[in-house]
Design a protein around this motif. Structure first.
Motif, PDB file in Angstrom:
ATOM      1  N   GLY A 186       0.804  -1.174   0.061  1.00  0.00           N
ATOM      2  CA  GLY A 186       0.006   0.060   0.116  1.00  0.00           C
ATOM      3  C   GLY A 186       0.706   1.151  -0.142  1.00  0.00           C
ATOM      4  O   GLY A 186       0.456   2.393   0.721  1.00  0.00           O
ATOM      5  N   THR A 187       2.162   1.200  -0.692  1.00  0.00           N
ATOM      6  CA  THR A 187       2.603   2.355  -0.547  1.00  0.00           C
ATOM      7  C   THR A 187       3.035   2.981  -2.046  1.00  0.00           C
ATOM      8  O   THR A 187       4.234   3.436  -2.365  1.00  0.00           O
ATOM      9  N   LEU A 188       2.337   2.580  -2.941  1.00  0.00           N
ATOM     10  CA  LEU A 188       2.275   3.401  -4.181  1.00  0.00           C
ATOM     11  C   LEU A 188       2.487   4.837  -4.031  1.00  0.00           C
ATOM     12  O   LEU A 188       1.585   5.369  -3.395  1.00  0.00           O
ATOM     13  N   THR A 189       3.218   5.422  -5.116  1.00  0.00           N
ATOM     14  CA  THR A 189       3.188   6.874  -5.076  1.00  0.00           C
ATOM     15  C   THR A 189       2.049   7.265  -5.815  1.00  0.00           C
ATOM     16  O   THR A 189       1.443   6.680  -6.455  1.00  0.00           O
ATOM     17  N   PRO A 190       1.781   8.617  -5.823  1.00  0.00           N
ATOM     18  CA  PRO A 190       0.476   9.091  -6.473  1.00  0.00           C
ATOM     19  C   PRO A 190       0.559   8.769  -7.991  1.00  0.00           C
ATOM     20  O   PRO A 190      -0.220   8.263  -8.576  1.00  0.00           O
ATOM     21  N   ALA A 191       1.985   8.780  -8.623  1.00  0.00           N
ATOM     22  CA  ALA A 191       1.969   8.574  -9.969  1.00  0.00           C
ATOM     23  C   ALA A 191       1.708   6.904 -10.020  1.00  0.00           C
ATOM     24  O   ALA A 191       1.183   6.627 -11.181  1.00  0.00           O
ATOM     25  N   GLN A 192       2.247   6.290  -9.309  1.00  0.00           N
ATOM     26  CA  GLN A 192       2.082   4.897  -9.367  1.00  0.00           C
ATOM     27  C   GLN A 192       0.693   4.454  -9.429  1.00  0.00           C
ATOM     28  O   GLN A 192       0.022   3.512 -10.061  1.00  0.00           O
ATOM     29  N   GLN A 193      -0.020   5.102  -8.550  1.00  0.00           N
ATOM     30  CA  GLN A 193      -1.733   4.871  -8.072  1.00  0.00           C
ATOM     31  C   GLN A 193      -2.414   5.348  -9.312  1.00  0.00           C
ATOM     32  O   GLN A 193      -3.439   4.493  -9.875  1.00  0.00           O
ATOM     33  N   ARG A 194      -1.907   6.417 -10.102  1.00  0.00           N
ATOM     34  CA  ARG A 194      -2.668   6.650 -11.283  1.00  0.00           C
ATOM     35  C   ARG A 194      -2.364   5.627 -12.345  1.00  0.00           C
ATOM     36  O   ARG A 194      -3.014   5.395 -13.108  1.00  0.00           O
ATOM     37  N   GLY A 195      -1.131   5.082 -12.300  1.00  0.00           N
ATOM     38  CA  GLY A 195      -0.866   4.016 -13.326  1.00  0.00           C
ATOM     39  C   GLY A 195      -1.521   2.699 -13.106  1.00  0.00           C
ATOM     40  O   GLY A 195      -2.046   2.171 -13.914  1.00  0.00           O
ATOM     41  N   LEU A 196      -1.862   2.490 -11.788  1.00  0.00           N
ATOM     42  CA  LEU A 196      -2.801   1.298 -11.381  1.00  0.00           C
ATOM     43  C   LEU A 196      -4.080   1.622 -11.973  1.00  0.00           C
ATOM     44  O   LEU A 196      -4.881   0.559 -12.272  1.00  0.00           O
ATOM     45  N   GLN A 197      -4.445   2.696 -11.913  1.00  0.00           N
ATOM     46  CA  GLN A 197      -5.923   3.170 -12.358  1.00  0.00           C
ATOM     47  C   GLN A 197      -5.945   2.921 -13.697  1.00  0.00           C
ATOM     48  O   GLN A 197      -6.831   2.276 -14.239  1.00  0.00           O
ATOM     49  N   ALA A 198      -5.148   3.396 -14.397  1.00  0.00           N
ATOM     50  CA  ALA A 198      -5.029   3.113 -16.009  1.00  0.00           C
ATOM     51  C   ALA A 198      -5.065   1.669 -16.191  1.00  0.00           C
ATOM     52  O   ALA A 198      -5.600   1.190 -17.362  1.00  0.00           O
ATOM     53  N   PHE A 199      -4.242   0.821 -15.548  1.00  0.00           N
ATOM     54  CA  PHE A 199      -4.101  -0.683 -15.865  1.00  0.00           C
ATOM     55  C   PHE A 199      -5.280  -1.287 -15.658  1.00  0.00           C
ATOM     56  O   PHE A 199      -5.719  -2.070 -16.206  1.00  0.00           O
ATOM     57  N   GLU A 251      -1.193   9.080 -19.164  1.00  0.00           N
ATOM     58  CA  GLU A 251      -1.624   7.877 -18.366  1.00  0.00           C
ATOM     59  C   GLU A 251      -0.382   6.807 -18.701  1.00  0.00           C
ATOM     60  O   GLU A 251      -0.072   6.073 -17.995  1.00  0.00           O
ATOM     61  N   ARG A 252      -0.102   6.924 -20.062  1.00  0.00           N
ATOM     62  CA  ARG A 252       0.987   6.005 -20.334  1.00  0.00           C
ATOM     63  C   ARG A 252       2.304   6.162 -19.464  1.00  0.00           C
ATOM     64  O   ARG A 252       2.989   4.937 -19.357  1.00  0.00           O
ATOM     65  N   ALA A 253       2.529   7.346 -19.079  1.00  0.00           N
ATOM     66  CA  ALA A 253       3.845   7.629 -18.261  1.00  0.00           C
ATOM     67  C   ALA A 253       3.398   7.061 -16.944  1.00  0.00           C
ATOM     68  O   ALA A 253       4.467   6.322 -16.228  1.00  0.00           O
ATOM     69  N   ASP A 254       2.393   7.170 -16.393  1.00  0.00           N
ATOM     70  CA  ASP A 254       1.987   6.589 -15.195  1.00  0.00           C
ATOM     71  C   ASP A 254       1.884   5.255 -15.118  1.00  0.00           C
ATOM     72  O   ASP A 254       2.408   4.396 -14.244  1.00  0.00           O
ATOM     73  N   LEU A 255       1.513   4.492 -16.130  1.00  0.00           N
ATOM     74  CA  LEU A 255       1.557   3.256 -16.374  1.00  0.00           C
ATOM     75  C   LEU A 255       2.699   2.532 -16.146  1.00  0.00           C
ATOM     76  O   LEU A 255       3.220   1.555 -15.580  1.00  0.00           O
TER      77      LEU A 255
END
Ligand code: HEC
Ligand code: HEC
Length: 545
Positions: A258-271, A372-376
């Motif tokens: 549960g320590t995803l950074t904000p960018a990683q969280q947005r990446g997970l959302q895109a995923f 989104e691609r960068a976050d992913l």
């Protein structure tokens, strides 16, 4: 149902869902092969022991290194290229595979293969991760290792379910590209181990390995601790290796903690959302264990799963890989065709490079903004990396392989001169020259086919500047103590096709420790200056184990 509708529904189902993560389920374990500490540590020794190969050069780990995400850190180098189905290097169907052994006959002498000789053979597919493979009901890109494990000796069922790791482990040991000389049998592997000092070629042993070896210094003793008796069998080797692999659980990624950074969280959302990656890479394993054709290459290039099922729907479909530690992998896809996650995401943006008739219905171009691609990419690269894997900390800690130390290799020096076909002969010397290595072989290759070679052995190197006529001499004539004449194989008269090798067992004599043998090859070749083509020199420094 149309793909767009499917995608819209999927998007809805996960849209607005919180970023909670599912926990990794427990590792499935075959009832016949419970995990025990003694079996785990034996499996770890076996996985990291280069003596498991016929020629002492290649361990399982050679192609499966933790800090490379459980794959092969060498896979980007030219020595790890496979020419693909056209058999020609430098064309678009080349693959990035993994180097195994120089092809060898049952008696250990080197022998040509179709593409690589005198270099080591390279696998036709990329090495996927051995870390986190424990959940897969089938293994290999085409799923040919199934969940029932059959005894390699007699094909009797040893484990009825969850045993894909066992089925898989039996393969490379007898593969004459990966770890074996031709015709190696499973029993040969077991017999070789009975006389090998465990991990003799490795150094920097981990505490668990050192502790186990302090109590049980031989393989028969380690097998007794793990299985209750000293007998070493092919089935037990696979059971132990699989047990070790089952303990490699990468469950401390930022995603898990549960320590995803904000960018990683947005990446997970895109995923989960617009990327529609979850269709196949479902959480928390990031695979649903299905197979899919994504159009990575034209279907005819590699038929993938079809070879196992003969089902047209499986044509050129490959196993959906789990994605933990994917950020550590040096190359991606079954052919190692992509080198960065940016390239992979670009592939998904355009919806595959060779979309054929069998393109998976769950797959279509991913509608993602550049952000989104960068976050992913950021999510995949760092959000799914277990730091213990990256840093090789327990349980992903490991000894150092002989192949990772220059001091265990035969050193080359000087240069050769060319003969027919403008090729210079080369010495073939991939084996570690340790005391007691009764399989040490030396060869000469790229010589004139059907000609004769002389291998000269000396106790010292020639000072630069010496020569025989116009040919460079790399071994000192004053200390030259042996010569061996070898009739060369190959196509008579064809430059570069000539080869032969010698097996030179190295005695287990401590007086030889640190001594160096200097070798050079001289080939009779009318196109060479003064009728000779010569190799460079090789310095064989024998080391104790
Ligand atoms: C020369 C390199 C090499 C060696 C040595 C090697 N492997 Fe592999 N490994 C590969 C390649 C390449 C594949 C994929 C082959 C395929 O799918 O056709 C693979 C696949 C696997 C897989 C399947 C992973 C998955 O997700 O499907 C596991 C597990 C594995 N190897 C473990 C091992 C073990 C255990 C050993 C030793 C007994 C070993 N490997 C030796 C290259 C190697
Ligand atoms: C239709 C099923 C499917 C969908 C949807 C899908 N993948 Fe994949 N993915 C696969 C398969 C199959 C492979 C292996 C393909 C091959 O090598 O031929 C793969 C490979 C990968 C790899 C490379 C892993 C490796 O070890 O080589 C990454 C990274 C990846 N996918 C991420 C994603 C992302 C991100 C998305 C969403 C944008 C996505 N995938 C959507 C099936 C899918």
């Amino acid at each position: 149902m149309s793909q767009l509708l499917l995608r819209a529904l999927l998007g809805h189902a996960v849209f607005g869902a919180c970023l909670a993560h599912a926990q990794l389920p427990p590792v499935p374990v075959p009832p016949e092969n419970p995990i025990t500490p003694a079996k785990t540590v034996l499996g770890k020794a076996l996985f990291w022991d280069e003596q498991l190969s016929s020629d002492n050069t290649t361990a399982c780990a050679t192609c499966h290194i933790p800090s490379a995400g459980g794959g092969d850190p060498r896979s980007r180098t030219p020595e790890n290229l496979h020419p693909g189905p056209d058999g020609v290097f430098g064309t678009s169907d080349d693959r990035r595979g993994s180097r195994g052994v120089v092809r060898c006959a049952p008696d250990q002498r080197f022998t040509p293969d179709a593409y690589f000789f005198p270099r080591a053979q390279v696998t036709a597919r990329r090495a996927p991760s051995a870390i986190g493979a424990a959940w897969a009901p089938e293994l290999f890109w085409d799923g040919r290792a199934g969940s029932t494990f059959l005894d390699p000796l007699n094909q009797r069922v040893v484990a009825t379910q969850h045993a894909a790791l066992e089925s898989q482990a039996a393969g490379p040991l007898v593969s004459d590209a990966e770890m074996a000389c031709e015709m190696r049998s499973p029993q040969d592997v077991a017999t070789k181990l009975a006389y090998a000092k465990p991990l003799a070629l490795a150094d920097q042993l981990t505490p668990d390995l050192s502790a186990a070896l302090a109590i049980d210094p031989t393989y028969p003793e380690l097998f007794e601790a793990a299985f209750g008796s000293r007998s070493i069998t092919p089935a037990r080797i696979a059971l132990a290796i699989a047990t070790y692999e089952r303990t490699l659980v990468p469950d401390q990624t930022p995603y898990d903690l549960g320590t995803l950074t904000p960018a990683q969280q947005r990446g997970l959302q895109a995923f989960r959302g617009n990327g529609a990656c979850l269709f196949c890479h479902s959480e928390p394993l990031f695979t649903d264990h299905s197979y899919a054709n994504l159009g990575v290459r034209p279907d005819a290039d590699d038929v993938g799963r079809f070879a196992q099922t003969q089902n047209p729907a499986d044509m050129a479909a490959f196993k959906v890989p789990a994605l933990r530690n994917v950020g550590l992998s040096p190359t991606y896809f079954h052919n190692g065709g992509k080198r960065t996650l940016e390239e992979v995401i670009e592939f998904y943006r355009i919806g595959g490079e060779f979309p054929g008739p069998n393109l998976d219905v769950r797959f279509s171009p991913a509608f993602l903004t550049p952000a989104e691609r960068a976050d992913l990419v950021e999510f995949l690269r760092n959000g799914l990396t277990d730091p213990r894997v990256a840093a090789e900390l327990p349980p992903f800690d490991r000894p150092r392989l002989a192949s990772e130390r220059a001091s265990t290799r035969v050193a080359r020096y000087g240069f050769g001169t060319s003969g027919t076909g403008d090729l210079a002969p080369v010495l073939v010397a991939p084996h570690p020259p340790f005391l007691g290595n009764d399989r040490f072989a030396l060869g000469i290759a790229r010589a004139l086919g059907g000609s004769q070679a002389l291998l000269g052995f000396a106790a010292s190197a020639a000072p630069a500047g010496l020569s025989i006529g116009v040919q460079p001499l790399w071994i000192a004539p004053t200390s030259w103590f042996a010569s061996v004449v070898l009739p060369l194989g190959g196509v008579p008269g064809l430059g570069g096709s000539g080869f032969e090798s010698l097996v030179l067992p190295i005695p287990a004599d401590v007086l030889l420790e640190g001594q160096t043998l200097y070798v050079q090859g001289f080939v009779i070749d009318p196109q060479g200056a003064e009728g000779l083509a010569v190799s460079g020199g090789a310095a064989v420094t024998m080391f104790g184990i």
